[in-house]
Design a protein around this motif. Sequence first.
Motif, PDB file in Angstrom:
ATOM      1  N   GLY A  22      -1.666   5.326   6.517  1.00  0.00           N
ATOM      2  CA  GLY A  22      -1.206   4.008   6.940  1.00  0.00           C
ATOM      3  C   GLY A  22      -1.427   3.760   8.417  1.00  0.00           C
ATOM      4  O   GLY A  22      -1.750   2.643   8.822  1.00  0.00           O
TER       5      GLY A  22
ATOM      6  N   ASN B  30      -4.082   3.496  -1.414  1.00  0.00           N
ATOM      7  CA  ASN B  30      -4.316   4.203  -0.155  1.00  0.00           C
ATOM      8  C   ASN B  30      -4.962   3.243   0.842  1.00  0.00           C
ATOM      9  O   ASN B  30      -5.279   2.098   0.498  1.00  0.00           O
ATOM     10  CB  ASN B  30      -5.180   5.448  -0.374  1.00  0.00           C
ATOM     11  CG  ASN B  30      -6.519   5.120  -0.988  1.00  0.00           C
ATOM     12  OD1 ASN B  30      -7.268   4.288  -0.482  1.00  0.00           O
ATOM     13  ND2 ASN B  30      -6.837   5.774  -2.093  1.00  0.00           N
ATOM     14  N   GLY B  31      -5.165   3.725   2.050  1.00  0.00           N
ATOM     15  CA  GLY B  31      -5.720   2.878   3.094  1.00  0.00           C
ATOM     16  C   GLY B  31      -7.143   2.424   2.833  1.00  0.00           C
ATOM     17  O   GLY B  31      -7.515   1.302   3.189  1.00  0.00           O
TER      18      GLY B  31
ATOM     19  N   ALA C 118      -6.891  -0.384   0.392  1.00  0.00           N
ATOM     20  CA  ALA C 118      -6.294  -1.524   1.097  1.00  0.00           C
ATOM     21  C   ALA C 118      -7.313  -2.200   2.013  1.00  0.00           C
ATOM     22  O   ALA C 118      -7.414  -3.433   2.046  1.00  0.00           O
ATOM     23  CB  ALA C 118      -5.085  -1.061   1.904  1.00  0.00           C
ATOM     24  N   TRP C 119      -8.064  -1.407   2.756  1.00  0.00           N
ATOM     25  CA  TRP C 119      -9.071  -1.966   3.669  1.00  0.00           C
ATOM     26  C   TRP C 119     -10.119  -2.752   2.884  1.00  0.00           C
ATOM     27  O   TRP C 119     -10.547  -3.824   3.298  1.00  0.00           O
ATOM     28  CB  TRP C 119      -9.715  -0.860   4.493  1.00  0.00           C
ATOM     29  CG  TRP C 119     -10.703  -1.401   5.472  1.00  0.00           C
ATOM     30  CD1 TRP C 119     -12.059  -1.250   5.454  1.00  0.00           C
ATOM     31  CD2 TRP C 119     -10.415  -2.222   6.611  1.00  0.00           C
ATOM     32  NE1 TRP C 119     -12.625  -1.921   6.509  1.00  0.00           N
ATOM     33  CE2 TRP C 119     -11.637  -2.525   7.234  1.00  0.00           C
ATOM     34  CE3 TRP C 119      -9.238  -2.730   7.162  1.00  0.00           C
ATOM     35  CZ2 TRP C 119     -11.731  -3.309   8.376  1.00  0.00           C
ATOM     36  CZ3 TRP C 119      -9.320  -3.502   8.301  1.00  0.00           C
ATOM     37  CH2 TRP C 119     -10.550  -3.789   8.896  1.00  0.00           C
TER      38      TRP C 119
ATOM     39  N   ASP D 133      -3.857   4.996  10.214  1.00  0.00           N
ATOM     40  CA  ASP D 133      -5.284   4.728  10.381  1.00  0.00           C
ATOM     41  C   ASP D 133      -5.639   3.318   9.905  1.00  0.00           C
ATOM     42  O   ASP D 133      -6.458   2.638  10.512  1.00  0.00           O
ATOM     43  CB  ASP D 133      -6.124   5.773   9.647  1.00  0.00           C
ATOM     44  CG  ASP D 133      -6.069   7.138  10.323  1.00  0.00           C
ATOM     45  OD1 ASP D 133      -5.790   7.191  11.541  1.00  0.00           O
ATOM     46  OD2 ASP D 133      -6.292   8.147   9.640  1.00  0.00           O
ATOM     47  N   LEU D 134      -4.992   2.886   8.830  1.00  0.00           N
ATOM     48  CA  LEU D 134      -5.188   1.508   8.361  1.00  0.00           C
ATOM     49  C   LEU D 134      -4.698   0.518   9.412  1.00  0.00           C
ATOM     50  O   LEU D 134      -5.380  -0.457   9.730  1.00  0.00           O
ATOM     51  CB  LEU D 134      -4.457   1.291   7.036  1.00  0.00           C
ATOM     52  CG  LEU D 134      -4.497  -0.132   6.479  1.00  0.00           C
ATOM     53  CD1 LEU D 134      -5.929  -0.576   6.184  1.00  0.00           C
ATOM     54  CD2 LEU D 134      -3.625  -0.225   5.225  1.00  0.00           C
TER      55      LEU D 134
ATOM     56  N   LYS E 232      -7.247   0.230  12.183  1.00  0.00           N
ATOM     57  CA  LYS E 232      -8.406  -0.575  11.780  1.00  0.00           C
ATOM     58  C   LYS E 232      -8.056  -2.061  11.775  1.00  0.00           C
ATOM     59  O   LYS E 232      -8.852  -2.891  12.212  1.00  0.00           O
ATOM     60  CB  LYS E 232      -8.909  -0.162  10.394  1.00  0.00           C
ATOM     61  CG  LYS E 232      -9.727   1.106  10.386  1.00  0.00           C
ATOM     62  CD  LYS E 232     -10.241   1.429   8.999  1.00  0.00           C
ATOM     63  CE  LYS E 232     -11.463   0.671   8.635  1.00  0.00           C
ATOM     64  NZ  LYS E 232     -12.734   1.280   8.957  1.00  0.00           N
TER      65      LYS E 232
ATOM     66  N   SER F  82       2.755  -1.099   4.281  1.00  0.00           N
ATOM     67  CA  SER F  82       2.007   0.129   4.007  1.00  0.00           C
ATOM     68  C   SER F  82       2.805   1.385   4.289  1.00  0.00           C
ATOM     69  O   SER F  82       3.501   1.480   5.300  1.00  0.00           O
ATOM     70  CB  SER F  82       0.724   0.153   4.856  1.00  0.00           C
ATOM     71  OG  SER F  82       0.010   1.354   4.642  1.00  0.00           O
TER      72      SER F  82
ATOM     73  N   VAL G 283       0.839  -1.198   0.000  1.00  0.00           N
ATOM     74  CA  VAL G 283       0.000   0.000   0.000  1.00  0.00           C
ATOM     75  C   VAL G 283       0.876   1.250   0.000  1.00  0.00           C
ATOM     76  O   VAL G 283       1.643   1.474   0.938  1.00  0.00           O
ATOM     77  CB  VAL G 283      -0.916   0.024   1.255  1.00  0.00           C
ATOM     78  CG1 VAL G 283      -1.937   1.146   1.126  1.00  0.00           C
ATOM     79  CG2 VAL G 283      -1.559  -1.319   1.510  1.00  0.00           C
TER      80      VAL G 283
ATOM     81  N   MET H  63      -7.024   7.534   3.434  1.00  0.00           N
ATOM     82  CA  MET H  63      -6.800   6.925   4.748  1.00  0.00           C
ATOM     83  C   MET H  63      -5.301   6.687   4.897  1.00  0.00           C
ATOM     84  O   MET H  63      -4.683   6.028   4.069  1.00  0.00           O
ATOM     85  CB  MET H  63      -7.531   5.587   4.896  1.00  0.00           C
ATOM     86  CG  MET H  63      -7.334   4.945   6.269  1.00  0.00           C
ATOM     87  SD  MET H  63      -7.901   3.223   6.389  1.00  0.00           S
ATOM     88  CE  MET H  63      -9.646   3.390   6.094  1.00  0.00           C
TER      89      MET H  63
END
Length: 124
Positions: free
Chosen positions: A66, A38-39, A42-43, A68-69, A72, A57, A11, A64
Amino acid sequence: MFPKDTKFLVVDDMKTVRKLVIVALKENGYTNIVEAQNGVEAWNFLTTQPGFGVVISDWNMPAMTGIDLLKKVRETPSFTKLPFIMLTAESESQQVLLAVQNKVTNYVVKPFTGGQIMEKLQAA
């Protein structure tokens, strides 16, 4: 080291950085690689495509970040043990501490070499 059939999620909002990571992985026999910009993307991959074994990442990305990813991922029971390597230009001790507090598996500071990526994967 991870088995050669491990599924990687790479990512980064910069295509050239993603390509550098992918080249390092492929040079070491890994071919099951998915890219995200981006996150958020990726999510989406993490939650719709089963079997990811490692996330690599970037930290600073639009939509979003990394970190923040990572948060999560760590808040989701099925992903709590998923190895997560943070790849970033953020080398300030506060950023590193924040990543560690959120249970990052390892941390690679840009600029990096393919060898450094593989060292961090081996340590994971």
